[in-house]
Design an enzyme around this catalytic site. Structure first.
Site, PDB file in Angstrom:
ATOM      1  N   ASP A  91     -89.224  43.812  -6.683  1.00 27.21           N
ATOM      2  CA  ASP A  91     -90.142  44.768  -7.319  1.00 27.21           C
ATOM      3  C   ASP A  91     -90.228  46.058  -6.489  1.00 27.21           C
ATOM      4  O   ASP A  91     -90.070  47.177  -7.017  1.00 27.21           O
ATOM      5  CB  ASP A  91     -91.521  44.087  -7.445  1.00 27.21           C
ATOM      6  CG  ASP A  91     -92.459  44.748  -8.429  1.00 27.21           C
ATOM      7  OD1 ASP A  91     -92.082  45.785  -9.008  1.00 27.21           O
ATOM      8  OD2 ASP A  91     -93.572  44.223  -8.621  1.00 27.21           O
ATOM      9  N   VAL A 124     -91.376  35.410  -3.242  1.00 27.09           N
ATOM     10  CA  VAL A 124     -92.816  35.319  -2.965  1.00 27.09           C
ATOM     11  C   VAL A 124     -93.490  34.223  -3.798  1.00 27.09           C
ATOM     12  O   VAL A 124     -94.396  33.542  -3.317  1.00 27.09           O
ATOM     13  CB  VAL A 124     -93.480  36.690  -3.258  1.00 27.09           C
ATOM     14  CG1 VAL A 124     -94.994  36.606  -3.132  1.00 27.09           C
ATOM     15  CG2 VAL A 124     -92.939  37.757  -2.332  1.00 27.09           C
TER      16      VAL A 124
END
Ligand code: AR6
Length: 177
Positions: free
Chosen positions: A40, A126
């Site tokens: 991201d 993550v």
């Protein structure tokens, strides 16, 4: 590694998804579309502020769904932002949500008339999805979609490191026999 699924090509490569030249690249986003770490962060920093400006207007994307923005300064014309599940032991519907993240991204690409798309290993950073499982779910979703639709001709999985690439190639070999 590359295989044919009907008329389409399914490719696994090791690399950085921000370098891709497919019509769209897929971002592993969060529900608030706020940007973050991992892929991201890499996409927003390479693509520039136009992507975040559109993300702010859209505002929200539920887990398992996908939205589309400009590709900004990227070579890809579009970024499809999807939200994979946070892995919480595997009993909270994670597999169905991960499958949905891939399928909804592919559907959005089809609706836009796109022919080629690149995915990262959604949820495998993550969000903690076990890598081998994340690879199997990702590849199964892509293969099923390509068998059911003939508009998308190229799906690439762009895996950031050797371990991720090996997990995907191991899973693909098992799936195609
Ligand atoms: N190109 C391709 N793959 C990459 C790149 C890159 N440039 N950078 C990292 N990866 P993650 P998630 C791989 O954590 O688990 C963010 O903060 C990485 O090695 O990016 O879905 C979001 O804002 C891993 O294999 O996504 C969310 O809050 C894969 O991309 C949250 O993290 C996915 O790791 C989403 O977590």
């Amino acid at each position: 590694m590359e295989v044919k699924i009907d008329k389409a090509i399914l490719a696994l490569v090791q690399g950085d998804i921000t370098d891709e030249e497919t019509d769209a690249i897929v971002n592993a986003a969060n529900e608030g579309l706020r940007g973050g770490a991992g892929v991201d962060g890499a996409i927003h920093s390479a693509g520039g502020p136009a992507i975040m400006a559109e993300c702010r207007k859209i505002g929200y994307c539920p887990t398992g769904q996908a939205v589309i923005t400009t590709g900004g300064n990227l070579r890809a014309r579009y970024v499809i932002h999807t939200v994979g599940p946070v892995y919480r032991g595997g009993t909270k519907g994670e597999e169905a949500l991960l499958r949905s993240a891939y399928k909804e991204s592919l559907k959005l690409a089809s609706e836009k008339g796109l022919k080629s798309i690149s995915f990262p290993a959604i949820s495998a950073g993550v969000y903690g999805y076990p890598l081998a499982e994340a690879a199997r779910v990702a590849l199964t979703a892509a293969i099923d979609y390509l068998r059911e639709h003939d508009d998308i001709t190229m799906v690439r999985f762009v895996l950031y490191n050797r371990g991720t690439y090996d997990a995907f190639s191991g899973a693909l070999k098992k799936l195609i026999g």
